[in-house]
Write an enzyme that holds these catalytic residues in place. Structure first.
Site, PDB file in Angstrom:
ATOM      1  N   GLY A 105       1.105  -1.031   0.136  1.00  0.00           N
ATOM      2  CA  GLY A 105       0.369  -0.066   0.076  1.00  0.00           C
ATOM      3  C   GLY A 105       1.020   1.182   0.510  1.00  0.00           C
ATOM      4  N   GLU A 128       2.923  -8.359  -1.709  1.00  0.00           N
ATOM      5  CA  GLU A 128       1.496  -8.478  -1.381  1.00  0.00           C
ATOM      6  C   GLU A 128       1.411  -9.883  -1.628  1.00  0.00           C
ATOM      7  OE1 GLU A 128       0.603  -4.147  -1.950  1.00  0.00           O
ATOM      8  OE2 GLU A 128       1.219  -6.336  -2.272  1.00  0.00           O
TER       9      GLU A 128
HETATM   10  N1  T1G Z   1       2.015  -3.637   9.124  1.00  0.00           N
HETATM   11  C1  T1G Z   1       1.862  -4.067  10.091  1.00  0.00           C
HETATM   12  N2  T1G Z   1       3.338  -4.767  10.745  1.00  0.00           N
HETATM   13  C2  T1G Z   1       4.507  -4.424  10.382  1.00  0.00           C
HETATM   14  C3  T1G Z   1       3.971  -4.148   8.630  1.00  0.00           C
HETATM   15  C4  T1G Z   1       2.611  -3.960   8.499  1.00  0.00           C
HETATM   16  N3  T1G Z   1       3.118  -4.155   6.983  1.00  0.00           N
HETATM   17  N4  T1G Z   1       5.414  -4.470   8.604  1.00  0.00           N
HETATM   18  C5  T1G Z   1       5.965  -4.315   9.711  1.00  0.00           C
HETATM   19  N5  T1G Z   1       5.539  -4.734  10.615  1.00  0.00           N
HETATM   20  C6  T1G Z   1       6.094  -4.921  11.958  1.00  0.00           C
HETATM   21  C7  T1G Z   1       6.942  -6.433  12.630  1.00  0.00           C
HETATM   22  O1  T1G Z   1       5.734  -6.685  12.715  1.00  0.00           O
HETATM   23  C8  T1G Z   1       7.800  -5.545  13.283  1.00  0.00           C
HETATM   24  O2  T1G Z   1       7.401  -6.234  14.049  1.00  0.00           O
HETATM   25  C9  T1G Z   1       8.227  -4.494  12.828  1.00  0.00           C
HETATM   26  O3  T1G Z   1       7.333  -3.737  11.680  1.00  0.00           O
HETATM   27  C10 T1G Z   1       9.592  -4.868  12.169  1.00  0.00           C
HETATM   28  O4  T1G Z   1       9.801  -4.860  11.400  1.00  0.00           O
HETATM   29  C11 T1G Z   1      -3.270  -3.146   0.338  1.00  0.00           C
HETATM   30  C12 T1G Z   1      -3.014  -5.597   1.140  1.00  0.00           C
HETATM   31  C13 T1G Z   1       9.247  -3.477   6.307  1.00  0.00           C
HETATM   32  C14 T1G Z   1      10.985  -4.387   4.084  1.00  0.00           C
HETATM   33  O5  T1G Z   1       4.502  -6.764   3.246  1.00  0.00           O
HETATM   34  O6  T1G Z   1       8.555  -6.985   4.431  1.00  0.00           O
HETATM   35  O7  T1G Z   1       0.392  -3.110   1.873  1.00  0.00           O
HETATM   36  O8  T1G Z   1       8.282  -8.462  15.798  1.00  0.00           O
HETATM   37  O9  T1G Z   1      11.226  -6.420  11.837  1.00  0.00           O
HETATM   38  O10 T1G Z   1      13.706  -6.447   9.195  1.00  0.00           O
HETATM   39  O11 T1G Z   1      -2.404  -3.430  -1.928  1.00  0.00           O
HETATM   40  O12 T1G Z   1       8.894  -5.831   7.535  1.00  0.00           O
HETATM   41  O13 T1G Z   1       8.777  -5.323  15.779  1.00  0.00           O
HETATM   42  O14 T1G Z   1       6.759  -6.131  16.585  1.00  0.00           O
HETATM   43  O15 T1G Z   1       9.712  -6.737   9.494  1.00  0.00           O
HETATM   44  O16 T1G Z   1      13.618  -4.144   8.892  1.00  0.00           O
HETATM   45  C15 T1G Z   1       2.672  -4.779   2.181  1.00  0.00           C
HETATM   46  C16 T1G Z   1       5.730  -6.313   5.191  1.00  0.00           C
HETATM   47  C17 T1G Z   1       1.271  -5.077   3.389  1.00  0.00           C
HETATM   48  C18 T1G Z   1       5.446  -5.463   4.466  1.00  0.00           C
HETATM   49  C19 T1G Z   1      10.898  -3.771   7.553  1.00  0.00           C
HETATM   50  N6  T1G Z   1       3.612  -4.677   2.409  1.00  0.00           N
HETATM   51  N7  T1G Z   1       7.169  -6.111   5.868  1.00  0.00           N
HETATM   52  O17 T1G Z   1      11.512  -5.203   7.670  1.00  0.00           O
HETATM   53  O18 T1G Z   1      11.650  -5.200  10.132  1.00  0.00           O
HETATM   54  S1  T1G Z   1       0.104  -5.147   2.394  1.00  0.00           S
HETATM   55  C20 T1G Z   1       4.551  -5.498   3.039  1.00  0.00           C
HETATM   56  C21 T1G Z   1       7.952  -6.026   5.648  1.00  0.00           C
HETATM   57  C22 T1G Z   1      -0.594  -4.239   1.851  1.00  0.00           C
HETATM   58  C23 T1G Z   1      -2.651  -3.225   0.233  1.00  0.00           C
HETATM   59  C24 T1G Z   1      -1.571  -4.884   0.829  1.00  0.00           C
HETATM   60  C25 T1G Z   1       9.353  -5.582   6.419  1.00  0.00           C
HETATM   61  C26 T1G Z   1      10.366  -4.742   6.010  1.00  0.00           C
HETATM   62  P1  T1G Z   1       7.884  -6.482  15.766  1.00  0.00           P
HETATM   63  P2  T1G Z   1      11.038  -6.341  10.718  1.00  0.00           P
HETATM   64  P3  T1G Z   1      12.844  -5.902   8.600  1.00  0.00           P
END
Ligand code: T1G
Length: 688
Positions: A105, A128
């Site tokens: 997003g 995603e």
């Molecule tokens: N939502 C909620 N929490 C999130 C999050 C997210 N999107 N991304 C990370 N966190 C939390 C994670 O659980 C951790 O928490 C902390 O942040 C640090 O993350 C409408 C449907 C950005 C590359 O798939 O790939 O958008 O364990 O340990 O290694 O189309 O996080 O500390 O409590 O991973 O530096 C699409 C997901 C969503 C990206 C950073 N986005 N995130 O990596 O830290 S779906 C993703 C990542 C969407 C739309 C659709 C990675 C990062 P805690 P981390 P990192």
């Protein structure tokens, strides 16, 4: 600077409005952020004193996606679609200023802006599909209009990000700005857009055409990679819609397919895994302020396949390694294999050519254990024999510097007994890598009775920098993974005596989603692992195959026969051995339904997982699931054995185990924990 709400603020930098999102850790599009953006864009749009709007984020990254923790819950706050429509519809240029990772997003938000600038280290992607989803806020309709259908297909089905330079090349960003001053660079860019009277570029207005053959070709080329997953095909359909339908109709198609995935079990499993693998790094019972020890130099004892693979992980992460062997010949062979593996990766393009030499230059081969005296972490990878291991640890104890961590790569031996060979058991820990160690992501960190908290924290903490996912396991035979594998193997062996054939069992587990079944796996690993001709008495099917020289793929035959291209066909010889063994054991063979094969292979694993939780060998059920997905090929879209048990329902698992217990005895005797969960109507998921 006016705070719109606690996570979004709006400030005018002269004639440019700057909207800043500040919602740690990753500025995810939570309800609060969406509400803040909606209000900020309304205010900035209405403000006649500004001529452009910049959207920037505080902290380590631009918006990294929707807030995954909100999925599956009742929707709250402004809809993301409404926010993005307001951005795209703004009467003045909107510039997204990107740093860190603009994902999901987050990238969709940037694509709704009229222009995008980024710092050179930024990454942009739509991951995603890794959550069993698709970009549900216009990403599948806007991305192909910018980068073309083929590149968009690649990005949405791999979920892998592209770097800012590549994004500039493909038109995803309009300009790279100074790494040290993103906000300043974006405001300057905004002023130039206004000064030059550039248009309000709405990506929705662009066209996107593609050769219809592209989609058929792409599906065919990736069928194997996408096998079992629902999300890739849905993503492909969306890109197809972008190339064949008007924008709004494509958006409607995207919505329909998104909702289909969001409400499915696969995405629930894959979202569960997103948090499970992050949860696994959290070690229960460790003092808050427990800092890992510094690891600047690693020692590895043993340059065999595992020792070499383990060393490569550290070398690739920029950490120097001293590797020790007992003979020059073995040392040279091990070092040569590591170089060949790196050269193969470079040839495949998954490693920069110059990295081959750079990684190998960090390696110091030695025939002298004393060469490890200044290492911060030493990993022993010698033959799986307790006496040999204790001898090595005794010697290490005399050599290693104070504060060095002494790790054993044993895959089942008692770590506490190994530690007892030293005067510093608090510095000893198990670090169980999986073969091939430079590829498999799983690292079982085995917690004995005495490791110091910072020793555990270091062993778990080093996993991420070397590309691994660590899971803490207690001391027992086989720890988590191998302990749960044993009952499955046992049932697989029983099933082929009772009436199934190895290829039936393999087919059922392959169709369930494993990359291969237990018999194909044994052929690949070699049937003679742990087998010796001297002691073999033809008591098992494996004995008889090995005695006949059929040791698996490497000998061209095992449970299957292999042609020169390693294509396999069921082995008539193996079939005859199985039928003869069944006759000798007086077993009347019967037709065994696929469902029974599946249940007898999977449910005893779940049962063993429950016992592992009862004994505290695993910290939480989701850790077991991480072990099986990263170490044993459990299909990610089924969330792991414990998540799967909740999907099937624990009472159902219990009924089936009891049914088989009645027929096949204690191998199916349900763990007490299953009864407890069934009685109080809870789930394994509640224990995470
Ligand atoms: N939502 C909620 N929490 C999130 C999050 C997210 N999107 N991304 C990370 N966190 C939390 C994670 O659980 C951790 O928490 C902390 O942040 C640090 O993350 C409408 C449907 C950005 C590359 O798939 O790939 O958008 O364990 O340990 O290694 O189309 O996080 O500390 O409590 O991973 O530096 C699409 C997901 C969503 C990206 C950073 N986005 N995130 O990596 O830290 S779906 C993703 C990542 C969407 C739309 C659709 C990675 C990062 P805690 P981390 P990192």
């Amino acid at each position: 600077m006016a705070a719109i709400n606690e996570v979004v603020d709006l400030a005018n930098d002269g004639d440019v409005a700057v909207i800043t999102v500040n919602s740690p850790p990753v500025n995810a599009l939570s309800a609060n952020v969406r509400d803040g953006l909606a209000a900020a864009f309304a205010a900035a749009t209405a403000d006649t004193t500004t001529t452009a709007i910049v959207l920037v984020c505080a902290g380590r990254t631009f918006i990294a996606g929707a807030d995954i923790s909100e999925f599956g819950k009742a929707p709250k706050g402004a809809s993301l679609h409404a926010v993005l429509d307001r951005m795209e519809g703004a009467p003045k240029p909107v510039i997204a200023a990107i740093h860190g990772t603009a994902l999901g997003g987050g990238l969709e938000t940037a694509l709704a802006a009229h222009y995008r600038v980024a710092v050179p280290t930024a990454k942009l992607g739509l991951p995603e599909v890794k959550l069993g989803l698709l970009p549900g806020a216009g990403g599948t309709q806007r991305l192909p209009r910018v980068v073309g259908a083929e590149a968009a297909l690649q990005m949405v089905t791999s979920g892998d990000p592209v770097g800012a330079r590549k994004a500039l090349d493909v038109g995803l960003v309009d300009e790279l700005v100074d790494e040290a001053d993103l906000r300043g660079g974006a405001v300057a860019f905004a002023r130039r857009v206004v000064a030059e009277g550039r248009p309000l570029k709405k990506i929705r207005d662009r066209d996107c055409k593609a050769d219809p053959e592209l989609f058929a070709r792409f599906r065919a080329e990736n069928a194997r990679r996408f096998r079992g997953f629902d999300a890739p095909e849905a993503n492909i359909k969306c890109i197809e819609a972008a190339c064949t339908l008007p924008f709004d109709d494509g958006m409607a198609r995207e919505r329909e397919l998104f909702v289909g995935l969001m409400t499915g079990t696969q995405s629930a499993a894959q979202r569960y895994m997103f948090f499970a693998e992050r949860q696994a790094a959290k070690i229960k019972g460790l003092p808050e302020a427990c800092n890992p020890r510094t690891v600047n130099k690693v020692g590895v004892i043993g340059a065999g396949t595992m020792g070499g693979g383990i060393s490569m992980n550290f070398l690739s992460a920029g950490i120097p390694v001293t590797i020790v062997e007992t003979s020059k010949e073995a040392l040279d062979r091990g070092v040569a294999i590591m170089r060949r593996n790196y050269e193969a990766s470079a040839a495949k393009g998954s490693l920069k050519p110059e990295a081959v030499a750079a990684n190998m230059d960090r390696l110091s081969p030695s025939l002298d254990l004393a060469a490890l005296a200044d290492c911060d972490l030493i990993i022993e990878v010698v033959f799986e024999n307790m006496a040999i291991k204790k001898d090595v640890f005794g010697k290490l104890d005399a050599i290693a510097k104070p504060g060095a961590i002494l790790a054993t790569n044993t895959s089942y031996l008692n770590v506490d007994e190994i530690a007892s060979a030293t005067a510093r058991p608090e510095d000893v820990v198990g670090m169980h890598f999986f073969s091939p160690a430079n590829v498999m992501k799983l690292l079982e960190v085995v917690r004995g009775a005495k490791p110091a908290p910072d020793v555990l924290a270091t062993a778990v903490g080093i996993a991420k920098p070397i590309g691994k996912t660590a899971v803490v396991a207690g001391v027992c035979h086989g720890f988590i993974g191998n302990r749960m594998l044993a009952p499955r193997q046992q049932q697989a062996q029983a099933l082929i005596l009772e009436g199934a054939m190895p290829w039936d069992v393999d087919r059922v587990l392959y169709d369930f989603g494993f990359p291969m079944g237990p018999f194909q796996m044994s052929d690949l690993a070699g049937l003679d692992i742990g087998w010796s001709a001297e002691t073999s008495k033809g008591e098992t099917i494996r004995d008889r195959l090995c005695e006949a020289g059929k040791r698996g793929q490497k000998s061209g035959s095992g449970f299957y026969d292999y042609d020169e291209k390693r294509n396999r066909t069921p082995s008539k010889f193996a079939e005859d051995v199985i039928l003869a063994m069944a006759r000798e054991k007086g077993i009347t063979r019967r037709q065994i339904p696929d469902q029974e094969i599946l249940e007898r292979c999977i449910y005893p694993m779940i049962n063993e997982g429950a016992k592992i939780l009862e004994e505290g060998i695993a910290q939480r059920p989701s850790d077991i699931d991480v072990v099986w997905i990263y170490g044993y090929g459990w299909p990610r879209y089924r969330g792991g054995p414990m998540f799967y048990a909740d999907t099937v329902s624990v009472p159902e698992v219990l009924d089936i185990l009891e049914k088989y217990e009645g027929k096949h005895g204690d191998a199916f005797k349900p763990a007490d924990l299953l009864y407890r969960i069934a009685e109080d109507g809870s789930y394994f998921g509640d224990m995470n």
